[in-house]
Scaffold this active site. Structure first.
Site, PDB file in Angstrom:
ATOM      1  N   GLN A  16       0.702  -1.091  -0.151  1.00 23.47           N
ATOM      2  CA  GLN A  16       0.050   0.057  -0.129  1.00 23.47           C
ATOM      3  C   GLN A  16       0.770   1.297  -0.034  1.00 23.47           C
ATOM      4  OE1 GLN A  16      -3.203   2.384   2.593  1.00 23.47           O
ATOM      5  NE2 GLN A  16      -3.008   0.391   3.021  1.00 23.47           N
ATOM      6  N   ASP A  72      11.832 -10.340 -13.863  1.00 21.44           N
ATOM      7  CA  ASP A  72      12.391 -10.949 -12.928  1.00 21.44           C
ATOM      8  C   ASP A  72      13.647 -10.159 -12.614  1.00 21.44           C
ATOM      9  OD1 ASP A  72      13.674 -12.617 -11.118  1.00 21.44           O
ATOM     10  OD2 ASP A  72      13.388 -14.250 -12.100  1.00 21.44           O
ATOM     11  N   LYS A  74      15.993 -10.599 -10.673  1.00 26.24           N
ATOM     12  CA  LYS A  74      17.024 -11.615 -10.086  1.00 26.24           C
ATOM     13  C   LYS A  74      17.644 -12.593 -11.392  1.00 26.24           C
ATOM     14  CE  LYS A  74      16.018 -11.768  -5.239  1.00 26.24           C
ATOM     15  NZ  LYS A  74      15.155 -12.185  -4.588  1.00 26.24           N
ATOM     16  N   VAL A 136       7.772  -3.679   8.002  1.00 23.17           N
ATOM     17  CA  VAL A 136       6.776  -2.961   8.854  1.00 23.17           C
ATOM     18  C   VAL A 136       5.569  -2.993   8.087  1.00 23.17           C
ATOM     19  CG1 VAL A 136       6.264  -0.462   9.472  1.00 23.17           C
ATOM     20  CG2 VAL A 136       8.319  -1.514  10.232  1.00 23.17           C
ATOM     21  N   TYR A 137       4.302  -3.153   8.765  1.00 27.50           N
ATOM     22  CA  TYR A 137       3.186  -2.808   8.165  1.00 27.50           C
ATOM     23  C   TYR A 137       2.280  -1.747   8.882  1.00 27.50           C
ATOM     24  CZ  TYR A 137       3.574  -7.155   5.356  1.00 27.50           C
ATOM     25  OH  TYR A 137       3.819  -7.870   4.602  1.00 27.50           O
ATOM     26  N   GLU A 138       1.264  -1.402   8.056  1.00 30.96           N
ATOM     27  CA  GLU A 138       0.720  -0.123   8.576  1.00 30.96           C
ATOM     28  C   GLU A 138       0.382   0.203  10.148  1.00 30.96           C
ATOM     29  OE1 GLU A 138      -1.395   2.554   7.117  1.00 30.96           O
ATOM     30  OE2 GLU A 138      -1.802   3.034   9.010  1.00 30.96           O
ATOM     31  N   ASP A 167       0.628   3.752   5.857  1.00 33.08           N
ATOM     32  CA  ASP A 167       0.849   3.583   4.540  1.00 33.08           C
ATOM     33  C   ASP A 167       0.479   4.571   3.709  1.00 33.08           C
ATOM     34  OD1 ASP A 167       1.681   0.889   4.785  1.00 33.08           O
ATOM     35  OD2 ASP A 167      -0.254  -0.086   4.749  1.00 33.08           O
ATOM     36  N   GLY A 245      -7.568  20.232  19.155  1.00 35.50           N
ATOM     37  CA  GLY A 245      -7.120  21.470  18.992  1.00 35.50           C
ATOM     38  C   GLY A 245      -7.790  22.411  20.182  1.00 35.50           C
ATOM     39  N   GLY A 246      -7.682  23.671  20.005  1.00 32.36           N
ATOM     40  CA  GLY A 246      -8.157  24.576  21.376  1.00 32.36           C
ATOM     41  C   GLY A 246      -9.794  24.585  21.374  1.00 32.36           C
TER      42      GLY A 246
HETATM   43  N1  CAO Z   1      11.665 -10.114  -9.321  1.00 29.13           N
HETATM   44  C1  CAO Z   1      12.142 -11.004  -8.469  1.00 29.13           C
HETATM   45  N2  CAO Z   1      12.199 -10.843  -7.148  1.00 29.13           N
HETATM   46  C2  CAO Z   1      11.625  -9.704  -6.735  1.00 29.13           C
HETATM   47  C3  CAO Z   1      10.853  -8.769  -7.455  1.00 29.13           C
HETATM   48  C4  CAO Z   1      10.929  -9.000  -8.879  1.00 29.13           C
HETATM   49  N3  CAO Z   1      10.229  -8.445  -9.772  1.00 29.13           N
HETATM   50  N4  CAO Z   1      10.125  -7.850  -6.651  1.00 29.13           N
HETATM   51  C5  CAO Z   1      10.266  -8.123  -5.378  1.00 29.13           C
HETATM   52  N5  CAO Z   1      11.265  -9.339  -5.413  1.00 29.13           N
HETATM   53  C6  CAO Z   1      11.847  -9.921  -4.205  1.00 29.13           C
HETATM   54  C7  CAO Z   1      12.864  -9.231  -3.395  1.00 29.13           C
HETATM   55  O1  CAO Z   1      14.057  -9.062  -4.160  1.00 29.13           O
HETATM   56  C8  CAO Z   1      12.705  -9.748  -1.956  1.00 29.13           C
HETATM   57  O2  CAO Z   1      13.539 -10.878  -2.106  1.00 29.13           O
HETATM   58  P1  CAO Z   1      14.978 -11.208  -1.026  1.00 29.13           P
HETATM   59  O3  CAO Z   1      14.310 -10.946   0.364  1.00 29.13           O
HETATM   60  O4  CAO Z   1      15.283 -12.414  -1.346  1.00 29.13           O
HETATM   61  O5  CAO Z   1      15.906 -10.046  -1.311  1.00 29.13           O
HETATM   62  C9  CAO Z   1      11.329 -10.482  -2.155  1.00 29.13           C
HETATM   63  O6  CAO Z   1      10.774 -10.157  -3.303  1.00 29.13           O
HETATM   64  C10 CAO Z   1      10.540  -9.866  -0.907  1.00 29.13           C
HETATM   65  O7  CAO Z   1      10.696  -8.457  -0.826  1.00 29.13           O
HETATM   66  P2  CAO Z   1      10.082  -8.018   0.695  1.00 29.13           P
HETATM   67  O8  CAO Z   1      11.094  -8.242   1.724  1.00 29.13           O
HETATM   68  O9  CAO Z   1      10.005  -6.398   0.333  1.00 29.13           O
HETATM   69  O10 CAO Z   1       8.532  -8.244   0.607  1.00 29.13           O
HETATM   70  P3  CAO Z   1       7.920  -9.338   2.004  1.00 29.13           P
HETATM   71  O11 CAO Z   1       6.544  -9.606   1.463  1.00 29.13           O
HETATM   72  O12 CAO Z   1       8.815 -10.050   2.684  1.00 29.13           O
HETATM   73  O13 CAO Z   1       7.752  -7.797   3.024  1.00 29.13           O
HETATM   74  C11 CAO Z   1       6.962  -5.763   3.713  1.00 29.13           C
HETATM   75  C12 CAO Z   1       6.593  -6.890   2.839  1.00 29.13           C
HETATM   76  C13 CAO Z   1       5.909  -4.697   3.281  1.00 29.13           C
HETATM   77  C14 CAO Z   1       6.623  -5.980   5.013  1.00 29.13           C
HETATM   78  C15 CAO Z   1       8.293  -4.979   3.404  1.00 29.13           C
HETATM   79  O14 CAO Z   1       8.454  -4.834   1.886  1.00 29.13           O
HETATM   80  C16 CAO Z   1       8.722  -3.806   4.180  1.00 29.13           C
HETATM   81  O15 CAO Z   1       9.081  -3.685   5.140  1.00 29.13           O
HETATM   82  N6  CAO Z   1       8.761  -2.605   3.352  1.00 29.13           N
HETATM   83  C17 CAO Z   1       9.041  -1.354   3.854  1.00 29.13           C
HETATM   84  C18 CAO Z   1       7.819  -0.915   4.613  1.00 29.13           C
HETATM   85  C19 CAO Z   1       6.667  -0.858   3.770  1.00 29.13           C
HETATM   86  O16 CAO Z   1       6.391  -0.056   2.796  1.00 29.13           O
HETATM   87  N7  CAO Z   1       5.573  -1.286   4.681  1.00 29.13           N
HETATM   88  C20 CAO Z   1       4.307  -1.194   4.143  1.00 29.13           C
HETATM   89  C21 CAO Z   1       3.529  -2.055   3.439  1.00 29.13           C
HETATM   90  S1  CAO Z   1       1.796  -1.807   3.247  1.00 29.13           S
HETATM   91  O17 CAO Z   1       1.272  -2.305   4.720  1.00 29.13           O
END
Ligand code: CAO
Length: 423
Positions: A16, A72, A74, A136-138, A167, A245-246
């Site tokens: 988000q 991809d 990677k 971190v999430y919302e 978010d 507020g006030g």
């Molecule tokens: N091709 C290949 N790999 C991809 C890709 C693509 N196009 N897009 C993403 N990936 C991979 C990443 O490289 C990552 O791999 P590695 O961990 O091996 O390096 C993997 O997908 C997962 O990415 P992620 O760690 O960001 O995703 P997650 O689901 O584990 O975590 C979240 C999600 C939101 C907790 C984390 O991204 C985060 O903390 N983000 C920052 C804070 C944030 O924006 N939070 C708000 C989220 S909305 O509530």
């Protein structure tokens, strides 16, 4: 012409926070190219689905006006495509977990090598410090940014709010940073890193509570419901529905509250209209009574004052009360349900609520651009299907010839070949 026309955004965001930022930039006219993982794409496409095998509303409502390419990151040839996009775009926006972009080989140093004009914008949960590596999430951000400890009632647990301040709030902050960095680039010719941490964004929106924390050192917070009978500890307590507020305010029952959970109105006892309030509710003696005449005298009596006003609001529906109070310039707000908001014709007329047509979902409602500009109108268009614009972007943005496009497809770096957007 749109405000950000000509700006190309490499949108590496998901879930988000990041998508709200790039959606806003798209509404302001930027060309937003959303990079997604082949096969699955942004995880929200499949989350909270209401219709099987169709992009969820979670996704469609955060990704309007964008194009989607599957790559991809990677895969060696996928990386090549990404690096070409970095050379072509003005801004890279990402909200991966800390370190994920570096693990793809896209360090800030590498990005600058490829394109020194690139603005690289990130959302992270926390800024530098003990929690910088956390995902971190919302609601984590709401808790860590001071919102949860100050929301709710004094006799209940901390509460998170429905507004997605962690978010969407951080997405907004990031969008502002990006626009400012693009403006600065006009002078310096250089890009820069822009970071919006969710904890910081929430705290920015909670700054009145840090104000109250400091006021607390000088005595009780007199506009809080804990005053005068309750206890104040050493941290800002939860203020229930008190105004931040006030001008003291509270949520009051209206006609129908017994069966309708939203038959309430927010009522503000603004000092300049105290005379009108006393007249409307039928308490003319409060105008001269020293216990009620002045704002400071009213503070220890707010509970009973609001109870008396509620006797009046309970005789009206929230809309009748709104109409009558506004006739006297008394600030108030009906508690609108999401159903009422979805059906509100004036929000439709301004484009704040928009109906969009989608090829697999059909019509759906979304929230349009809340920022209205006189010379940069927003037309909300549907979110892209996964990889819908892959070939279009390789051909028109990266200027790859058909042989090169075919060879990248062959390599498997783009996933299964999608149908062309025009097909
Ligand atoms: N091709 C290949 N790999 C991809 C890709 C693509 N196009 N897009 C993403 N990936 C991979 C990443 O490289 C990552 O791999 P590695 O961990 O091996 O390096 C993997 O997908 C997962 O990415 P992620 O760690 O960001 O995703 P997650 O689901 O584990 O975590 C979240 C999600 C939101 C907790 C984390 O991204 C985060 O903390 N983000 C920052 C804070 C944030 O924006 N939070 C708000 C989220 S909305 O509530």
């Amino acid at each position: 012409m749109k405000a950000l026309e000509g700006v190309k955004i490499l949108d590496f965001t998901h879930v988000q926070s990041g998508p709200t930022c790039t959606q806003l930039l798209a509404w302001l006219g930027a060309d937003v190219i959303k990079v997604e993982r082949p096969g699955e794409g942004d995880i929200t496409r499949g989350q909270l689905r209401d219709i099987p095998d169709v992009d969820s509303l979670y996704f469609t409502m955060l990704n309007s006006n964008k194009r989607s390419i599957t790559v991809d990151s990677k895969h060696a040839q996928g990386k090549e495509v990404l690096e070409s996009l970095i050379q072509t775009c003005d801004v890279l926006v990402e909200n991966f977990a800390p370190g994920a972009l570096d693990r793809m080989g896209l360090t800030w140093e590498r990005i600058q090598e490829l394109n020194p004009r690139m603005v690289m914008a990130s959302v992270k949960g926390f800024g530098p410090g003990p929690y910088e590596d956390c995902k971190v999430y919302e609601n984590v951000a709401q808790c860590a940014g001071g919102s949860a400890s100050t929301t709710g009632f004094d006799d209940g647990p901390p509460l998170v709010t429905g507004a997605q301040i962690g978010d969407s709030g951080t997405g907004l902050h990031l969008a502002l940073g990006i626009v400012a960095a693009l403006y600065q680039r006009n002078t310096t010719g250089r890009g820069q890193k822009v970071l919006a941490a969710m904890q910081d964004g929430v705290l920015n929106l909670c700054r009145v509570k840090l104000r109250d924390q400091q006021r607390l050192a000088h005595g009780p917070l007199r506009e809080f419901p804990q005053f005068p009978d309750g206890e104040f500890g050493d941290a800002v307590p939860r203020a229930g529905n008190a105004s931040g507020g006030g001008q003291p305010g509270w949520i009051l029952k209206c006609k129908g509250w017994e069966s309708d959970p939203n038959a309430y109105i927010y009522f503000i006892t603004q000092a300049p209209v105290w005379k009108a309030i006393c007249e409307v509710i039928g308490e003319p003696t409060w105008l001269t009574d020293p216990d009620y005449a002045k704002p400071a005298a009213r503070l220890p009596r707010l509970k009973s004052i609001f109870a008396r006003i509620e006797q009046w609001t309970m005789t009206k529906t929230k809309f009748e009360a709104m109409e009558e109070l506004n006739r006297h310039d008394i600030p108030c707000g009906p508690i609108l349900s999401m159903k009422e908001i979805a059906e509100d014709q004036s929000l439709r007329a301004t484009g704040t609520v928009v109906e969009v047509d989608h090829p697999t979902r059909g019509k759906y409602l979304t929230v349009g651009n809340p920022i209205k500009m006189s010379d940069s109108a927003t037309e909300v268009t549907r979110s892209p299907l996964l990889g819908e614009h892959t070939d279009e972007i390789l051909r028109d943005v990266l200027r790859y010839d058909p042989d090169r496009i075919a060879s990248i497809h062959q390599s498997g770096a783009l996933g299964v070949k999608p149908r062309m957007a025009a097909e």
